[in-house]
Design an enzyme around this catalytic site. Structure first.
Site, PDB file in Angstrom:
ATOM      1  N   HIS A 185      11.357   2.775   1.674  1.00  0.00           N
ATOM      2  CA  HIS A 185      10.234   2.026   1.107  1.00  0.00           C
ATOM      3  C   HIS A 185       8.940   2.371   1.833  1.00  0.00           C
ATOM      4  O   HIS A 185       8.941   2.608   3.041  1.00  0.00           O
ATOM      5  CB  HIS A 185      10.480   0.518   1.220  1.00  0.00           C
ATOM      6  CG  HIS A 185      11.617   0.023   0.403  1.00  0.00           C
ATOM      7  ND1 HIS A 185      11.510  -0.259  -0.940  1.00  0.00           N
ATOM      8  CD2 HIS A 185      12.913  -0.237   0.733  1.00  0.00           C
ATOM      9  CE1 HIS A 185      12.676  -0.683  -1.399  1.00  0.00           C
ATOM     10  NE2 HIS A 185      13.540  -0.677  -0.407  1.00  0.00           N
ATOM     11  N   PRO A 186       7.829   2.354   1.121  1.00  0.00           N
ATOM     12  CA  PRO A 186       6.530   2.483   1.798  1.00  0.00           C
ATOM     13  C   PRO A 186       6.139   1.153   2.410  1.00  0.00           C
ATOM     14  O   PRO A 186       6.687   0.106   2.059  1.00  0.00           O
ATOM     15  CB  PRO A 186       5.582   2.847   0.651  1.00  0.00           C
ATOM     16  CG  PRO A 186       6.165   2.125  -0.529  1.00  0.00           C
ATOM     17  CD  PRO A 186       7.669   2.189  -0.342  1.00  0.00           C
ATOM     18  N   GLU A 241       5.958  -2.403  -8.413  1.00  0.00           N
ATOM     19  CA  GLU A 241       6.292  -3.640  -7.708  1.00  0.00           C
ATOM     20  C   GLU A 241       5.140  -4.132  -6.839  1.00  0.00           C
ATOM     21  O   GLU A 241       5.013  -5.326  -6.581  1.00  0.00           O
ATOM     22  CB  GLU A 241       7.552  -3.412  -6.856  1.00  0.00           C
ATOM     23  CG  GLU A 241       8.817  -3.282  -7.682  1.00  0.00           C
ATOM     24  CD  GLU A 241       9.917  -2.495  -6.994  1.00  0.00           C
ATOM     25  OE1 GLU A 241      10.948  -2.235  -7.637  1.00  0.00           O
ATOM     26  OE2 GLU A 241       9.746  -2.115  -5.815  1.00  0.00           O
ATOM     27  N   ILE A 251       9.873  -6.783   1.759  1.00  0.00           N
ATOM     28  CA  ILE A 251       9.806  -7.994   0.955  1.00  0.00           C
ATOM     29  C   ILE A 251       9.826  -7.596  -0.509  1.00  0.00           C
ATOM     30  O   ILE A 251       9.310  -6.528  -0.875  1.00  0.00           O
ATOM     31  CB  ILE A 251       8.526  -8.805   1.283  1.00  0.00           C
ATOM     32  CG1 ILE A 251       8.565 -10.188   0.614  1.00  0.00           C
ATOM     33  CG2 ILE A 251       7.271  -8.041   0.897  1.00  0.00           C
ATOM     34  CD1 ILE A 251       7.450 -11.111   1.056  1.00  0.00           C
ATOM     35  N   ALA A 304       8.180  -7.521  -3.441  1.00  0.00           N
ATOM     36  CA  ALA A 304       6.746  -7.739  -3.628  1.00  0.00           C
ATOM     37  C   ALA A 304       6.352  -8.026  -5.063  1.00  0.00           C
ATOM     38  O   ALA A 304       5.205  -8.390  -5.315  1.00  0.00           O
ATOM     39  CB  ALA A 304       5.975  -6.508  -3.127  1.00  0.00           C
TER      40      ALA A 304
END
Length: 334
Positions: free
Chosen positions: A61-62, A82, A115, A117
């Site tokens: 994930h970034p 997202e 999280i 998002a």
């Protein structure tokens, strides 16, 4: 005859960046419904993927507020969608503050802040980051894994939507999973998969469907740094003459057994409660036979009492136990 859906490792890895997760999902394919795939995904993620696999998924994930660097184009596209609400509500100063807190978080925990998002503003994400920053690493690692599972469930719904057509949807899928998932109209809350779609009247319809029992637990042996296997667990509900057990009062006959089990090699208990959509509000107690696990320990058993209110009956309650011979702690997980 119900249609079956088969996907490859690359497609499953777009949903969750763990290569172990993707391989295991392929090995139990095909799936006949999204619900079946979600059940398999939860079982594989929490029971078969190890710590290295969790970290591999996190690293795919970034950081929130940044573009994805994933070589998986589908994953990168989904990640952008997202975060669309967060980026749309961001200001230059909030993005700068988010970047600074991301750096602090990664220095403390060793992995990026994770999280689900979708639908969250930058301010809400930043507030959650600051709140979770104070957690102990073992607790935050578990929370991050739960957030990864929420993202995975959301992406599995998107994956299935790419291979559905109108007729197969009507024949094979329950309403909560059948409708096409749209960006920023999906909210994953506490392990519930909620799909939002427009009804024929033009109104918005939201359906909640559980993917696991409403009360779950697991036990971590913090002295050894590993899951605690073989601990007997009992779940009870208060049915006494008083509305709730009073502090200091003997509670003989006031508790009704809802279910019992023992923790597995991953420290997770078996099913303690039936898979119901709405749980009965009231006072619940989870008890652990800690004396059998730590014969020389201080606690012959540990009981955790908590209340589920009427307004919370559709929520999920994960009540873990962090245990050592001479201390224990708990928290409400997701």
């Amino acid at each position: 005859m119900a249609a079956s859906y088969d996907f490859g490792e690359e497609e499953f890895q777009a949903c969750c960046g763990s290569s172990k997760f993707a391989r295991e999902m392929v090995s139990v394919s095909p799936f006949f419904s999204l619900e079946q795939a979600v059940d398999a995904a939860r079982r594989i993620w929490f029971n078969q993927v190890d710590v290295n696999g969790w970290l591999e998924a996190f690293s795919a994930h970034p950081q929130i507020g940044q573009a994805s660097k994933s070589s998986n184009q589908t994953s990168a596209q989904w990640s952008k969608g997202e975060q669309s609400t967060a980026l749309a509500t961001a200001t230059g100063s909030s993005l700068q503050e988010l970047a600074e807190w991301n750096i602090q978080y990664q220095k403390k925990f060793g992995f990026i802040f994770l999280i689900c998002a979708s639908g969250r503003s930058t301010d809400k994400i930043l507030a959650e980051l600051k709140k979770r920053y104070s957690n102990r690493p073992i607790i935050e690692f578990e929370i991050a894994a739960q957030e990864q599972m929420k993202i995975t469930e959301l992406r599995l719904a998107k994956l299935f939507s790419t291979k559905q057509n109108v007729s197969s949807t009507k024949e094979s899928y329950p309403p909560a999973f059948a409708r096409k998932v749209e960006e920023d109209r999906v909210s994953i809350i506490g392990g519930h998969l909620s799909t939002v779609s427009g009804a024929s009247t033009g109104k918005t319809l939201q359906t909640l469907t559980r993917t696991r029992p409403p009360i779950t637990t697991h036990v971590l042996d913090v002295a050894r740094g590993s899951p605690a296997a073989g601990i007997d667990v009992r779940l009870e509900r208060w049915i006494g003459t008083q509305p709730r057990p009073l502090f200091g009062e003997v509670d003989v006959g006031g508790w009704a057994l809802e279910g019992s089990s023992a923790t597995d090699k991953d420290g997770r208990s078996g099913q303690l409660l039936s898979m119901v959509e709405a749980i009965n509000p009231g006072i619940y107690r989870i008890s652990f036979n800690t004396g059998k696990y730590f014969p020389a320990g201080f606690f012959p058993y540990v009981s955790i009492v908590f209340e589920i209110r009427e307004s919370q009956k559709l929520e999920h309650f994960h009540v873990p136990l962090l245990l050592s011979p001479f201390s224990f702690s708990t928290y409400r997980g997701s």
